[in-house]
Every structure is written in C-alpha cells, then in structure tokens.
Scaffold this motif. Structure first.
Motif, PDB file in Angstrom:
ATOM      1  N   LYS A   1      33.482  28.401  42.606  1.00  0.00           N
ATOM      2  CA  LYS A   1      33.687  27.306  41.653  1.00  0.00           C
ATOM      3  C   LYS A   1      33.422  27.681  40.196  1.00  0.00           C
ATOM      4  CE  LYS A   1      32.995  23.679  44.990  1.00  0.00           C
ATOM      5  NZ  LYS A   1      32.639  22.295  45.141  1.00  0.00           N
ATOM      6  N   CYS A   2      32.341  28.410  39.940  1.00  0.00           N
ATOM      7  CA  CYS A   2      31.959  28.691  38.547  1.00  0.00           C
ATOM      8  C   CYS A   2      32.994  29.514  37.786  1.00  0.00           C
ATOM      9  CB  CYS A   2      30.582  29.343  38.501  1.00  0.00           C
ATOM     10  SG  CYS A   2      29.249  28.204  38.953  1.00  0.00           S
ATOM     11  N   PRO A   3      33.468  30.635  38.308  1.00  0.00           N
ATOM     12  CA  PRO A   3      34.473  31.393  37.548  1.00  0.00           C
ATOM     13  C   PRO A   3      35.746  30.594  37.258  1.00  0.00           C
ATOM     14  CG  PRO A   3      33.510  32.795  39.219  1.00  0.00           C
ATOM     15  CD  PRO A   3      33.014  31.402  39.476  1.00  0.00           C
ATOM     16  N   LYS A   4      36.156  29.731  38.189  1.00  0.00           N
ATOM     17  CA  LYS A   4      37.344  28.902  37.956  1.00  0.00           C
ATOM     18  C   LYS A   4      37.107  27.918  36.816  1.00  0.00           C
ATOM     19  CE  LYS A   4      39.229  29.110  42.613  1.00  0.00           C
ATOM     20  NZ  LYS A   4      39.519  28.372  43.843  1.00  0.00           N
ATOM     21  N   LEU A   5      35.919  27.292  36.813  1.00  0.00           N
ATOM     22  CA  LEU A   5      35.608  26.352  35.730  1.00  0.00           C
ATOM     23  C   LEU A   5      35.560  27.045  34.379  1.00  0.00           C
ATOM     24  CD1 LEU A   5      32.839  24.091  37.290  1.00  0.00           C
ATOM     25  CD2 LEU A   5      35.041  23.356  36.404  1.00  0.00           C
ATOM     26  N   ILE A   6      34.937  28.210  34.334  1.00  0.00           N
ATOM     27  CA  ILE A   6      34.841  28.948  33.069  1.00  0.00           C
ATOM     28  C   ILE A   6      36.229  29.353  32.590  1.00  0.00           C
ATOM     29  CG2 ILE A   6      33.983  31.073  32.004  1.00  0.00           C
ATOM     30  CD1 ILE A   6      31.497  30.748  33.828  1.00  0.00           C
ATOM     31  N   GLN A   7      37.085  29.782  33.502  1.00  0.00           N
ATOM     32  CA  GLN A   7      38.441  30.157  33.114  1.00  0.00           C
ATOM     33  C   GLN A   7      39.216  28.940  32.623  1.00  0.00           C
ATOM     34  OE1 GLN A   7      40.829  32.058  36.132  1.00  0.00           O
ATOM     35  NE2 GLN A   7      42.326  32.748  34.630  1.00  0.00           N
ATOM     36  N   ASN A   8      39.047  27.793  33.287  1.00  0.00           N
ATOM     37  CA  ASN A   8      39.741  26.580  32.846  1.00  0.00           C
ATOM     38  C   ASN A   8      39.297  26.141  31.457  1.00  0.00           C
ATOM     39  OD1 ASN A   8      41.165  26.445  35.227  1.00  0.00           O
ATOM     40  ND2 ASN A   8      39.824  24.922  36.162  1.00  0.00           N
ATOM     41  N   LYS A   9      38.008  26.294  31.153  1.00  0.00           N
ATOM     42  CA  LYS A   9      37.469  25.830  29.866  1.00  0.00           C
ATOM     43  C   LYS A   9      37.697  26.831  28.734  1.00  0.00           C
ATOM     44  CE  LYS A   9      35.592  22.109  31.635  1.00  0.00           C
ATOM     45  NZ  LYS A   9      36.078  20.764  31.368  1.00  0.00           N
ATOM     46  N   THR A  10      37.709  28.139  29.047  1.00  0.00           N
ATOM     47  CA  THR A  10      37.795  29.140  27.974  1.00  0.00           C
ATOM     48  C   THR A  10      39.095  29.941  27.985  1.00  0.00           C
ATOM     49  OG1 THR A  10      36.777  30.907  29.283  1.00  0.00           O
ATOM     50  CG2 THR A  10      35.293  29.459  28.039  1.00  0.00           C
ATOM     51  N   GLY A  11      39.759  29.985  29.116  1.00  0.00           N
ATOM     52  CA  GLY A  11      40.951  30.813  29.239  1.00  0.00           C
ATOM     53  C   GLY A  11      40.647  32.263  29.565  1.00  0.00           C
ATOM     54  N   THR A  12      39.361  32.590  29.698  1.00  0.00           N
ATOM     55  CA  THR A  12      38.934  33.952  30.011  1.00  0.00           C
ATOM     56  C   THR A  12      38.444  34.006  31.453  1.00  0.00           C
ATOM     57  OG1 THR A  12      38.248  34.328  27.735  1.00  0.00           O
ATOM     58  CG2 THR A  12      37.360  35.822  29.395  1.00  0.00           C
ATOM     59  N   GLN A  13      38.947  34.957  32.195  1.00  0.00           N
ATOM     60  CA  GLN A  13      38.520  35.105  33.581  1.00  0.00           C
ATOM     61  C   GLN A  13      37.239  35.934  33.636  1.00  0.00           C
ATOM     62  OE1 GLN A  13      41.521  36.685  36.163  1.00  0.00           O
ATOM     63  NE2 GLN A  13      40.377  36.162  38.004  1.00  0.00           N
ATOM     64  N   VAL A  14      36.266  35.439  34.402  1.00  0.00           N
ATOM     65  CA  VAL A  14      35.010  36.164  34.584  1.00  0.00           C
ATOM     66  C   VAL A  14      34.907  36.615  36.036  1.00  0.00           C
ATOM     67  CG1 VAL A  14      33.778  34.995  32.732  1.00  0.00           C
ATOM     68  CG2 VAL A  14      33.725  34.033  35.024  1.00  0.00           C
ATOM     69  N   TYR A  15      34.174  37.695  36.241  1.00  0.00           N
ATOM     70  CA  TYR A  15      34.070  38.245  37.591  1.00  0.00           C
ATOM     71  C   TYR A  15      32.635  38.267  38.090  1.00  0.00           C
ATOM     72  CZ  TYR A  15      38.880  39.651  36.825  1.00  0.00           C
ATOM     73  OH  TYR A  15      40.216  39.638  36.567  1.00  0.00           O
ATOM     74  N   PHE A  16      31.807  39.139  37.528  1.00  0.00           N
ATOM     75  CA  PHE A  16      30.456  39.326  38.024  1.00  0.00           C
ATOM     76  C   PHE A  16      29.457  38.774  37.021  1.00  0.00           C
ATOM     77  CE2 PHE A  16      33.032  42.864  39.661  1.00  0.00           C
ATOM     78  CZ  PHE A  16      32.962  42.560  41.015  1.00  0.00           C
ATOM     79  N   PRO A  17      28.548  37.909  37.468  1.00  0.00           N
ATOM     80  CA  PRO A  17      27.555  37.377  36.537  1.00  0.00           C
ATOM     81  C   PRO A  17      26.584  38.465  36.095  1.00  0.00           C
ATOM     82  CG  PRO A  17      27.074  36.656  38.778  1.00  0.00           C
ATOM     83  CD  PRO A  17      28.381  37.386  38.823  1.00  0.00           C
ATOM     84  N   THR A  18      26.097  38.330  34.866  1.00  0.00           N
ATOM     85  CA  THR A  18      25.124  39.290  34.358  1.00  0.00           C
ATOM     86  C   THR A  18      23.715  38.931  34.810  1.00  0.00           C
ATOM     87  OG1 THR A  18      24.995  38.023  32.309  1.00  0.00           O
ATOM     88  CG2 THR A  18      26.469  39.919  32.327  1.00  0.00           C
ATOM     89  N   LYS A  19      23.511  37.672  35.199  1.00  0.00           N
ATOM     90  CA  LYS A  19      22.188  37.234  35.652  1.00  0.00           C
ATOM     91  C   LYS A  19      22.368  36.113  36.666  1.00  0.00           C
ATOM     92  CE  LYS A  19      17.876  35.308  33.909  1.00  0.00           C
ATOM     93  NZ  LYS A  19      17.213  34.691  32.759  1.00  0.00           N
TER      94      LYS A  19
END
Length: 119
Positions: A52-70
């Motif tokens: 869920k989190c990477p999809k939400l971040i991509q929807n809000k920013t347009g940037t796809q994220v993969y691995f969390p830093t923390k």
C-alpha cells in the motif's frame, strides 16, 4: 532368520522411530504458538505496508519508491516505513504508517505535509 528378513525388520524399525520422532516434535508449547503467531502478524503487516505505501507515495508524488530507508515497528500493531528521495525524486522524505487495527494506512507524511491522518 535370513539376512534379508533382518534388513527388512531394521528398515521398518527406522521408519517407526522416525514417525514417532516427528509426532513428538510437532507438539508446541503455548510460548511457541504465541511466538509463531507474532511472526505471522509481523509478516502480514510488512506485506500489507509494502503493497500500500509505495502505491500511495507514487500517486501523491509521481515518483515510484522501492525499498524503505528505515522501518520501525512494535511487531504487534503498527509498522512505519520511511523513504528518502533521490535527486530525481519529487519529494525529499516520505513516511507511511500502517495500523493493523485499521487494516490500512493510518498516516502518510510527505515532505512534512500530513496527507493522511486516521486514528
């Protein structure tokens, strides 16, 4: 008694002992059951947050994220994942908290702006 019969009896004996050992090792104490349940809960929370989190971040920013830093969790009720944006990202930091009691994302913060805050 012939050699063949002795070998057959030995093989059957090994199988019987093996079945008894497997049966005895499957009995779990309450602590082992609780520990296994806690691990299953943590895995389920991590899996849900990773979906869920990477999809939400991509929807809000347009940037796809993969691995969390923390990642932060109490291993029972919540998991918080944080990402740091790269040079070509549309954000500097993103934080996503998933509460098990809500069954989904309870808080989403991107660049110090609270976009989702459920309690």
């Amino acid at each position: 008694m012939g050699e063949t019969q002795k070998i057959m009896i030995a093989v059957v004996g090994v199988f019987v002992v093996g079945f008894l050992m497997v049966g005895a090792s499957k009995q779990q104490t309450n602590e082992e059951k609780e520990s296994a349940s806690q691990i299953r809960t943590l895995v389920a929370m991590q899996e849900m947050a990773n979906q869920k989190c990477p999809k939400l971040i991509q929807n809000k920013t347009g940037t796809q994220v993969y691995f969390p830093t923390k990642t932060d969790t109490d291993k029972k009720s919540y998991v918080t994942m944080e990402w740091v944006g790269e040079k070509d990202s549309n954000f500097k930091t993103a934080s996503c908290t998933l509460l098990l009691s809500l069954g989904g994302v309870s808080k989403l913060v991107i660049d110090d702006q609270i976009l989702i805050d459920k309690k």
